[in-house]
Each structure stands twice: as structure tokens, then as C-alpha cells.
Write a protein that holds these residues in place. Structure first.
Motif, PDB file in Angstrom:
ATOM      1  N   VAL A 246       0.716  -1.387   0.275  1.00 53.74           N
ATOM      2  CA  VAL A 246       0.109  -0.097   0.014  1.00 53.74           C
ATOM      3  C   VAL A 246       0.874   1.355   0.067  1.00 53.74           C
ATOM      4  CG1 VAL A 246      -2.045  -1.314   1.303  1.00 53.74           C
ATOM      5  CG2 VAL A 246      -0.206   0.101   2.614  1.00 53.74           C
TER       6      VAL A 246
ATOM      7  N   ASN B 270       1.440   1.160  -3.734  1.00 53.88           N
ATOM      8  CA  ASN B 270       0.549   2.246  -3.757  1.00 53.88           C
ATOM      9  C   ASN B 270      -0.990   1.871  -3.764  1.00 53.88           C
ATOM     10  OD1 ASN B 270       1.250   4.870  -3.337  1.00 53.88           O
ATOM     11  ND2 ASN B 270       2.328   4.995  -5.094  1.00 53.88           N
ATOM     12  N   SER B 271      -1.357   0.762  -3.057  1.00 58.76           N
ATOM     13  CA  SER B 271      -2.779   0.205  -2.998  1.00 58.76           C
ATOM     14  C   SER B 271      -3.344   0.067  -4.559  1.00 58.76           C
ATOM     15  CB  SER B 271      -3.673   1.222  -2.141  1.00 58.76           C
ATOM     16  OG  SER B 271      -3.052   1.427  -0.854  1.00 58.76           O
TER      17      SER B 271
ATOM     18  N   LYS C 130      -6.666  -2.297  -1.242  1.00 61.33           N
ATOM     19  CA  LYS C 130      -6.370  -1.621  -0.001  1.00 61.33           C
ATOM     20  C   LYS C 130      -6.259  -2.777   1.077  1.00 61.33           C
ATOM     21  CE  LYS C 130     -10.391   1.005  -0.759  1.00 61.33           C
ATOM     22  NZ  LYS C 130     -11.238   2.137  -0.040  1.00 61.33           N
TER      23      LYS C 130
ATOM     24  N   SER D 298      -4.599   4.109   1.972  1.00 58.56           N
ATOM     25  CA  SER D 298      -4.766   4.991   0.775  1.00 58.56           C
ATOM     26  C   SER D 298      -5.799   5.982   0.786  1.00 58.56           C
ATOM     27  CB  SER D 298      -5.275   4.117  -0.368  1.00 58.56           C
ATOM     28  OG  SER D 298      -6.308   3.466   0.146  1.00 58.56           O
TER      29      SER D 298
ATOM     30  N   GLN E  69       3.468  10.344   0.819  1.00 54.18           N
ATOM     31  CA  GLN E  69       2.114  10.413   0.557  1.00 54.18           C
ATOM     32  C   GLN E  69       2.065  11.997   0.576  1.00 54.18           C
ATOM     33  OE1 GLN E  69      -0.018   8.005  -0.193  1.00 54.18           O
ATOM     34  NE2 GLN E  69       1.737   6.681  -0.049  1.00 54.18           N
TER      35      GLN E  69
END
Ligand code: LMR
Length: 334
Positions: A35, A68-69, A73, A195, A219
Motif C-alpha cells: 500500500v 500504492n494500493s 487496499k 490509501s 504520501q
């Protein structure tokens, strides 16, 4: 006559063994979902693992990393692993409660580890292995622990004392220990998938969050959080896990090559985690968007005094023996 029967039996045994051995189409694909961003300790270690697996198996195994998902998720990825839709994950240790293995929440206890050396006494010793073994009845095999780092708290108002978090909605991972931790600060915990955090901060669904700075920076949370305090109040790291049936059925020679690649990737992850967090802290400071507060020992002690009682509160959930074993391994004193 006896010889013929024996021969026939032997032939039968061999055919049964052939039938029982799953036939893997080559190359064998390992889907590895996670994720976080590629440029994080976990993202980099996953790429390293992929490279080494493909070299060591000379292309017989292909590792497809989905960061990054992109694929799943938090909650969905655990289900996908159990169903065999992906083969490998590295969820945070705070995300094993929903799987029914609450013992991992020992890693979330505030201030239980005084740095990486303490932590490694657990993750690289017998307690770490015993915890991973608890995943097997869930159809999951634990291969390794990968480090990230120690968490900071962030919000849009300055954070120097626990009272600064009173009444704030703070995003947490799906851990009851983290829920109790935020309640001890008189804050309102909100469980959200990783996310969803940036947007929740941006829109004010939550006021703040906690994470090692590598997750914060990659992020871009500095865009939506004006203050961060280096509280180091808890640890966030990972267990690398695979679908157990998939793993057990792999040809033995392939499994040993994957073991070697995993060992190397683990050394790599644990070597870069601190450096990466230190570097990203400098980048957050340089962004000029989030003001970073370093707490004095007395200020840190005020957080510790409020948060350590969470250990006793969570003893029934985690298991007192597990907590005591960790206390003993790291020499924890209340
Ligand atoms: C989080 O949800 O904050 C972290 O677990 C993300 C991660 O995998 O580091």
C-alpha cells in the motif's frame, strides 16, 4: 507373483506422487501487493526482492510488485492473500487483528521499544518466530520482518503536550492498541485504509495522524498537515507473508532460492529503513510546509506517562505472556 505385485504397487505410488505434485506453469508468478509508495523502505525492499528472485531463479519465478494500493487496499489485500488472488504481502504489524491474530498488536504498544536494537531482539529472535507461527492456521505463512520506523504525530495545530491532541480526530490503522492509545490522549481514533489518509486529512474528515516520516513524506502529507511532533511513541514495521498453500507446494529448489532472496531483502530493508526516514525528515523540514517539533526529554516523558498505561489495558487482548516475553527481551521498565 510377489515381485509383480510389488512392482505394480511401486508404479502406483509413483503415479500418485506425480498426481499430488502440483504442476507450476513456468515462469511462476508471485503477485506482491502493498500500500505504500515505491520510494519507501518497504517499496524499495519489495523491488530488491523481485530483482534477486528473478536473478537467482534465472527467470523461473517472476515477481510482480503492485505498490500504492494499486491492486488492493489494506483489508482487501489480506482477503486476497488468503484466497490466493495474490501470493505475497507485507502488511504493517498493526493490521493482523482483523485476521484474528491479535498478538501482533504487541508491536503497537506505546514506547515498548527504545529504538531499533530493542525491536530486533524481538523480530530477529524466538518471539518473532513464535508470532509468525500463529499465522499458519489462517492459511498464511510469515517469512520475515521488515523495518520501517518510529512514529510521529501530526495535525494542523502545534503538538507539544498530550493535551494538544485532546478532542482531535486522528487516523489509525486497524489496531485496538492504537485505538486505546488515541483514547488515552483523549483524541478520537478513526480507522482508515492507508490509501484514504491524504484525502481524509485534506477534507478534514480527520484532523491528524501518526506514521513514520517516510510514509508521511511519500504520501505528501506535508501538504495537508501544518505540524508534526517527533514523539517516537510507537513502532511501525512489517511482516512479509505468503499464501501458505502456494508456498508449501512450490518445488523445493525454488523455495530455497526464494528463501535466500528474502533473507537478502530483509537485510536490505532493515539497513535502509532508518536512513530513509532520516532523509525524508530532512525533506519534510525543507518543504517549509510542516513545522517539525523535536520534543525535549521532559516533553517526551509526558507522552510516555500517559501512554504506557495502555499496556496493562491491552494485556487481555494481546496476551500477558506475549507482553511479558517482549518486556524481558528488551528489558522494558515501566
Ligand atoms: C499505514 O496504514 O499507515 C501503514 O501501515 C502503511 C504501511 O504499509 O506502511
Amino acid at each position: 507373483m510377489l515381485k509383480t505385485v510389488t512392482k505394480a504397487l511401486a508404479a502406483l505410488t509413483i503415479s500418485a506422487a506425480i498426481l499430488a505434485t502440483p504442476v507450476f506453469a513456468e515462469p511462476i508468478a508471485i503477485k506482491f501487493s502493498h500500500v505504500v509508495a515505491v520510494d519507501t523502505p518497504k517499496g524499495q525492499a519489495a523491488e530488491f526482492f523481485k530483482k534477486r528472485v528473478e536473478e537467482l531463479t534465472q527467470g523461473k519465478v517472476k515477481v510482480e510488485v503492485y505498490p500504492n494500493s494499486q491492486l488492493y487496499k489494506d483489508k482487501e489485500e489480506m482477503e486476497a492473500l488468503q484466497m490466493g488472488a495474490v501470493q505475497m504481502l507485507a502488511p504493517s504489524l498493526a493490521k493482523f487483528g482483523p485476521l484474528g491474530v491479535k498478538d501482533f498488536e504487541v508491536f503497537d504498544l506505546p514506547y515498548i521499544f527504545n529504538g531499533y536494537d530493542d525491536l530486533h531482539k524481538v523480530t530477529q529472535g524466538p518471539i518473532g518466530q513464535q508470532l509468525l507461527a500463529k499465522l499458519e492456521p489462517k492459511g498464511v505463512k510469515g517469512l520475515a520482518y521488515w523495518d520501517n520506523g518510529f512514529k510521529s504525530l501530526s495535525a494542523n495545530t502545534p503538538i507539544k503536550t498530550p493535551a494538544d491532541l485532546k478532542g482531535k480526530k486522528l487516523r489509525i490503522q486497524s489496531s485496538k492498541v492504537l485505538e486505546a492509545q488515541m483514547q488515552a490522549l483523549l483524541a478520537i481514533p478513526q480507522t482508515l485504509a492507508f490509501s484514504e489518509v491524504y484525502q481524509a486529512l485534506q477534507t478534514g474528515v480527520v484532523d491528524g495522524t501518526e506514521n513514520p516520516v517516510s510514509n508521511f513524506y511519500t504520501q505528501k502529507m506535508q501538504e495537508v498537515q501544518k505540524h508534526m511532533a517527533l514523539t517516537d511513541h510507537g513502532y511501525l514495521g512489517y511482516a512479509v507473508i505468503v499464501n501458505k498453500k502456494f508456498w508449501d507446494e512450490l518445488p523445493a529448489d525454488i523455495r530455497s532460492q526464494l528463501d535466500i532472496a528474502m533473507k537478502e531483502a530483509t537485510d536490505y530493508a532493515n539497513q535502509i529503513a532508518k536512513e530513509k526516514n532520516d532523509k525524508d525528515l530532512e525533506a519534510v523540514k525543507a518543504s517549509g510546509k510542516t513545522e517539525v517539533t523535536t520534543l525535549t526529554p521532559a516533553e517526551k516523558e509526558a507522552f510516555r506517562a500517559i501512554l504506557v498505561p495502555v499496556h496493562d489495558k491491552m494485556a487481555d487482548r494481546i496476551g500477558k505472556e506475549t507482553i511479558d516475553a517482549v518486556y524481558q527481551a528488551v528489558g522494558f521498565k515501566k
